[in-house]
Structure formats: structure tokens, C-alpha cells
Design a protein around this motif. Structure first.
Motif, mmCIF file in Angstrom:
data_model
loop_
_atom_site.group_PDB
_atom_site.id
_atom_site.type_symbol
_atom_site.label_atom_id
_atom_site.label_comp_id
_atom_site.label_asym_id
_atom_site.label_seq_id
_atom_site.Cartn_x
_atom_site.Cartn_y
_atom_site.Cartn_z
ATOM 1 N N GLY A 109 0.825 -1.213 0.000
ATOM 2 C CA GLY A 109 0.000 0.000 0.000
ATOM 3 C C GLY A 109 0.847 1.247 0.000
ATOM 4 N N LEU A 110 0.213 2.375 -0.283
ATOM 5 C CA LEU A 110 0.948 3.639 -0.305
ATOM 6 C C LEU A 110 1.245 4.101 1.119
ATOM 7 N N GLN A 111 2.263 4.944 1.233
ATOM 8 C CA GLN A 111 2.639 5.482 2.537
ATOM 9 C C GLN A 111 1.470 6.254 3.154
ATOM 10 N N GLY A 112 1.214 6.002 4.405
ATOM 11 C CA GLY A 112 0.155 6.734 5.094
ATOM 12 C C GLY A 112 -1.210 6.096 4.985
ATOM 13 N N ALA A 113 -1.318 5.047 4.180
ATOM 14 C CA ALA A 113 -2.626 4.386 4.008
ATOM 15 C C ALA A 113 -3.064 3.702 5.306
ATOM 16 N N THR A 116 1.105 -0.219 8.336
ATOM 17 C CA THR A 116 1.775 -0.744 9.530
ATOM 18 C C THR A 116 0.773 -0.952 10.668
ATOM 19 N N THR A 117 -0.108 0.000 10.845
ATOM 20 C CA THR A 117 -1.146 -0.123 11.876
ATOM 21 C C THR A 117 -2.020 -1.341 11.604
ATOM 22 N N THR A 118 -2.432 -1.488 10.342
ATOM 23 C CA THR A 118 -3.333 -2.587 9.974
ATOM 24 C C THR A 118 -2.643 -3.944 10.141
ATOM 25 N N TYR A 141 12.913 1.885 4.512
ATOM 26 C CA TYR A 141 13.140 3.296 4.187
ATOM 27 C C TYR A 141 12.802 4.213 5.340
ATOM 28 N N ARG A 142 11.889 3.764 6.165
ATOM 29 C CA ARG A 142 11.477 4.613 7.293
ATOM 30 C C ARG A 142 11.819 3.888 8.592
ATOM 31 N N PRO A 143 12.920 4.253 9.234
ATOM 32 C CA PRO A 143 13.272 3.621 10.512
ATOM 33 C C PRO A 143 12.099 3.702 11.491
ATOM 34 N N GLN A 147 10.222 0.787 14.068
ATOM 35 C CA GLN A 147 9.940 1.020 15.482
ATOM 36 C C GLN A 147 8.443 0.918 15.774
ATOM 37 N N GLN A 148 7.653 1.494 14.868
ATOM 38 C CA GLN A 148 6.189 1.478 15.017
ATOM 39 C C GLN A 148 5.663 0.035 15.031
ATOM 40 N N LEU A 149 6.248 -0.792 14.164
ATOM 41 C CA LEU A 149 5.818 -2.192 14.101
ATOM 42 C C LEU A 149 6.195 -2.911 15.403
ATOM 43 N N VAL A 248 -9.693 -1.666 3.653
ATOM 44 C CA VAL A 248 -9.991 -0.248 3.511
ATOM 45 C C VAL A 248 -9.883 0.384 4.896
ATOM 46 N N THR A 249 -8.973 1.341 5.040
ATOM 47 C CA THR A 249 -8.784 1.970 6.361
ATOM 48 C C THR A 249 -9.529 3.302 6.448
ATOM 49 N N LYS A 250 -9.603 3.798 7.657
ATOM 50 C CA LYS A 250 -10.142 5.139 7.946
ATOM 51 C C LYS A 250 -11.593 5.291 7.493
ATOM 52 N N ALA A 274 -12.324 -3.644 7.349
ATOM 53 C CA ALA A 274 -12.412 -2.188 7.322
ATOM 54 C C ALA A 274 -11.784 -1.638 8.591
ATOM 55 N N GLY A 275 -10.878 -0.674 8.429
ATOM 56 C CA GLY A 275 -10.290 0.017 9.578
ATOM 57 C C GLY A 275 -11.274 1.062 10.063
ATOM 58 N N MET A 276 -11.582 1.022 11.361
ATOM 59 C CA MET A 276 -12.609 1.918 11.895
ATOM 60 C C MET A 276 -12.068 2.857 12.964
ATOM 61 N N GLY A 277 -10.746 3.009 13.036
ATOM 62 C CA GLY A 277 -10.186 3.924 14.034
ATOM 63 C C GLY A 277 -8.707 3.646 14.228
ATOM 64 N N GLU A 278 -8.077 4.464 15.080
ATOM 65 C CA GLU A 278 -6.626 4.341 15.263
ATOM 66 C C GLU A 278 -6.226 3.254 16.247
ATOM 67 N N LYS A 279 -7.163 2.848 17.094
ATOM 68 C CA LYS A 279 -6.817 1.837 18.100
ATOM 69 C C LYS A 279 -6.586 0.470 17.435
HETATM 70 P P1 GDP Z 1 1.530 3.330 6.662
HETATM 71 O O1 GDP Z 1 2.450 4.432 6.213
HETATM 72 O O2 GDP Z 1 0.669 2.863 5.544
HETATM 73 O O3 GDP Z 1 2.221 2.219 7.366
HETATM 74 O O4 GDP Z 1 0.490 4.024 7.674
HETATM 75 P P2 GDP Z 1 0.392 3.961 9.250
HETATM 76 O O5 GDP Z 1 0.031 2.597 9.712
HETATM 77 O O6 GDP Z 1 1.603 4.591 9.854
HETATM 78 O O7 GDP Z 1 -0.895 4.868 9.485
HETATM 79 C C1 GDP Z 1 -0.945 6.245 9.114
HETATM 80 C C2 GDP Z 1 -1.907 6.976 10.050
HETATM 81 O O8 GDP Z 1 -3.239 6.514 9.827
HETATM 82 C C3 GDP Z 1 -1.639 6.723 11.521
HETATM 83 O O9 GDP Z 1 -1.811 7.927 12.206
HETATM 84 C C4 GDP Z 1 -2.711 5.719 11.922
HETATM 85 O O10 GDP Z 1 -3.054 5.806 13.288
HETATM 86 C C5 GDP Z 1 -3.858 6.141 11.047
HETATM 87 N N1 GDP Z 1 -4.820 5.067 10.774
HETATM 88 C C6 GDP Z 1 -4.581 3.815 10.279
HETATM 89 N N2 GDP Z 1 -5.735 3.118 10.152
HETATM 90 C C7 GDP Z 1 -6.737 3.940 10.563
HETATM 91 C C8 GDP Z 1 -8.180 3.805 10.648
HETATM 92 O O11 GDP Z 1 -8.788 2.790 10.312
HETATM 93 N N3 GDP Z 1 -8.855 4.893 11.122
HETATM 94 C C9 GDP Z 1 -8.219 6.048 11.503
HETATM 95 N N4 GDP Z 1 -8.973 7.054 11.939
HETATM 96 N N5 GDP Z 1 -6.892 6.204 11.417
HETATM 97 C C10 GDP Z 1 -6.152 5.177 10.963
#
Ligand code: GDP
Length: 297
Positions: A109-113, A116-118, A141-143, A147-149, A248-250, A274-279
Motif C-alpha cells: 500500500g501507499l505510505q500513510g494508508a 503498519t497499523t493494519t 526506508y522509514r526507521p 519502530q512502530q511495528l 480499507v482503512t479510515k 475495514a479500519g474503523m479507528g486508530e486503536k
Molecule cells: P503506513 O504508512 O501505511 O504504514 O500508515 P500507518 O500505519 O503509519 O498509518 C498512518 C496513520 O493513519 C496513523 O496515524 C494511523 O493511526 C492512522 N490510521 C490507520 N488506520 C486507521 C483507521 O482505520 N482509522 C483512523 N482514523 N486512522 C487510521
């Protein structure tokens, strides 16, 4: 809230329909024109909207609806059923290798999608099912990503494998599989590097990983808030490296719903979660029927 603006528009259309006793063909046409506008404003893919409206129209102007006791309800029912069909009807599970075999999942996936969180969210789901996942930091590419993982893996109580940022992702993946074999991990999830935009270097890196190890499932993570861009990204990844499913996140912040509604129809790939939040617990299995109900409010 997810789908808020789409839901509000559709509810207005349906309120008008319900208020009519009998429906003429013109009433149905007007309502469907409004549904079409609502879907386009929700950023649903144009071709998808066209064929969706055609399907509903064909069913709605049939005898059943016109002669039905409650024609308005009937149209709403058809729209609901077609929305479910659009999102793939059935819930798709991530296919795991049978028996004791290890399943290798590559996250792309693209950066910021939210990749890593998912990845960490998904590991939690597998752990709940009694599996022993291993998260692998292939984003060199991103230390901060490594760390986040590690931090998220620890929170989830799952193993994380890292080799820093000096090795090729394909080599890290290979070493991770050896580690998994020794450590008894039956699911290996590779967190790969994204880029701001689709670029050939990223695709090549993913191909190299696929050549180095057997990847059983390639899962693409896209940001719902980017609407049709997310759909185009999914199409591009599928054409270039082949994907098995999409997360699909966010969706919690997506008031329109265009990505969730178009991805299956445009790419043929199912939405898995589906991602439904940051937790880390905010990941829901994707049920097309529940999504449709949510959209219709
Ligand atoms: P990566 O660059 O694709 O690895 O993205 P990250 O996992 O670092 O996530 C980027 C930002 O999106 C972080 O601030 C996450 O907390 C946020 N994020 C990820 N999934 C969701 C989601 O389902 N809902 C919300 N609101 N934020 C999310």
C-alpha cells in the motif's frame, strides 16, 4: 461517522418514495436519478454507478414493484440488495494454508494508508483465533516504521522480526521465514514499504519479495478517505503485482463511501476488513450486507 453524507442523501430520496401511495414509472425514475447523484457525490466510480442504476431500474420498473402493496419499500429493498451485490455479497476470509503449514501474507500500500497499523491489527485477529503470527519489518526506508511495528507488535503480544534498514526487503523476508520455522510461527505478515505515489521501484521491490519467498496472500491497504484514488491504486496494484484482497482503512472518517462501494466492482478483489479507528482493536471484518444497512441508515 462513516457514510454520513451518503446516508443522509439516500434517506431523503427514500423518504419521498415512502410518502407516495402508488408509484408511477416517473416516480421511480426521479428517485433513481437522485440515487445516482448521491452515489456520484459519494465518489463512487462512474461506470459502477451507471451499471448499478441500470440494474435497480430494470428490477424496479418490473410489475412487482408497480403493483406491490408498498412500492416505495420495494424500491428501497432493491437498492439495498444491489448495494450488497456491489460489495461482493459474501464475506471473504483471508485464506490460510491448511494444516500446520505457514501462511505468508504480504501487506502492500501507499505510505500513510495505514499499512503498519493494519498489520498489527490483523495480527491481533489471528492471535485471537489461536494462531502465532510473526510480524516482519520489510519497510527499510522509514526507521520509524520499524519502530512502530515493534511497538504495536508488543502491544498486541505478538512476535516481531526486524533486521534494521541495511538489508534488502526480499532478504529480510527470507530470513523471517527461517525464523518463523524455528519459532513455530504459523502466520508471517510482511509489512512492506509504501511510497507517496505508485512508483516502479515499489512494485519491483514487491515482486522481488514474491520471487524470494512464497507469498500466499497479498493484501492491499488503501485509505477510504481518498475515494476514487484508492480505487485507482487498487487497480494498479492488482494489474502490476496481483492482489488477493483489500483492507480499507479510515472508514470511520469517510462520510462518502466511494472507495468501499467501488473496489470490488472495479478490481474484482474483495474487501476483507475495514479500519474503523486508530486503536489496534479498530478493525472490522467486512460484511457487505451490514455495510449496505449502514449506508442506508
Ligand atoms: P503506513 O504508512 O501505511 O504504514 O500508515 P500507518 O500505519 O503509519 O498509518 C498512518 C496513520 O493513519 C496513523 O496515524 C494511523 O493511526 C492512522 N490510521 C490507520 N488506520 C486507521 C483507521 O482505520 N482509522 C483512523 N482514523 N486512522 C487510521
Amino acid at each position: 461517522m462513516a457514510f454520513d453524507s451518503l446516508t443522509e442523501k439516500l434517506q431523503n430520496v427514500f423518504r419521498n418514495l415512502r410518502s407516495k401511495g402508488r408509484l408511477t414509472e416517473d416516480d421511480v425514475k426521479t428517485a433513481l436519478r437522485e440515487v445516482k447523484m448521491a452515489l456520484l457525490e459519494a465518489d463512487v466510480n462512474f461506470k459502477v454507478v451507471k451499471s448499478f442504476i441500470k440494474n435497480v431500474q430494470e428490477r424496479a420498473v418490473g410489475q412487482d414493484v408497480m403493483n406491490g402493496l408498498n412500492p416505495g419499500q420495494m424500491v428501497i429493498k432493491i437498492v439495498n440488495e444491489e448495494l450488497v451485490a456491489l460489495m461482493g455479497s459474501e464475506t471473504t476470509e483471508i485464506r490460510l494454508e491448511p494444516g500446520k503449514a505457514t501462511t505468508v501474507i504480504m501487506m502492500a500500500g501507499l505510505q500513510g494508508a495505514g499499512k503498519t497499523t493494519t498489520t498489527a491489527k490483523l495480527a491481533g485477529k489471528f492471535k485471537l483465533k489461536g494462531k502465532k503470527p510473526l510480524l516482519v519489518a520489510c519497510d527499510v526506508y522509514r526507521p520509524a516504521a520499524i519502530q512502530q511495528l515493534q511497538i504495536n507488535g508488543e502491544k498486541q503480544g505478538v512476535d516481531v522480526f526486524t533486521m534494521g534498514d541495511k538489508h534488502k526487503p526480499a532478504n529480510i523476508a527470507k530470513a523471517a521465514l527461517e525464523h518463523a520455522a524455528k519459532n513455530g510461527n504459523n502466520i508471517v505478515i510482511l509489512d512492506t514499504a509504501g511510497r507517496l505515489h505508485i512508483d516502479e521501484g515499489m512494485m519491483e521491490e514487491l515482486r522481488e519479495i514474491k520471487e524470494a519467498v512464497t507469498v500466499h496472500q497479498t493484501i492491499l491497504v488503501v485509505d477510504a478517505m481518498t475515494g476514487q484514488d484508492a480505487v485507482n491504486v487498487a487497480k494498479e496494484f492488482n494489474d502490476k503485482i496481483g492482489i488477493d484482497g483489500v483492507i480499507v482503512t479510515k472508514l470511520d472518517g469517510d462520510t462518502r463511501g466511494g472507495a468501499a462501494l467501488s473496489i470490488k466492482a472495479v478490481t474484482g478483489c474483495p474487501i476483507l476488513y475495514a479500519g474503523m479507528g486508530e486503536k489496534l482493536s479498530d478493525l472490522e471484518q467486512f460484511y457487505p450486507d451490514r455495510m449496505a444497512s449502514r449506508i442506508l441508515g
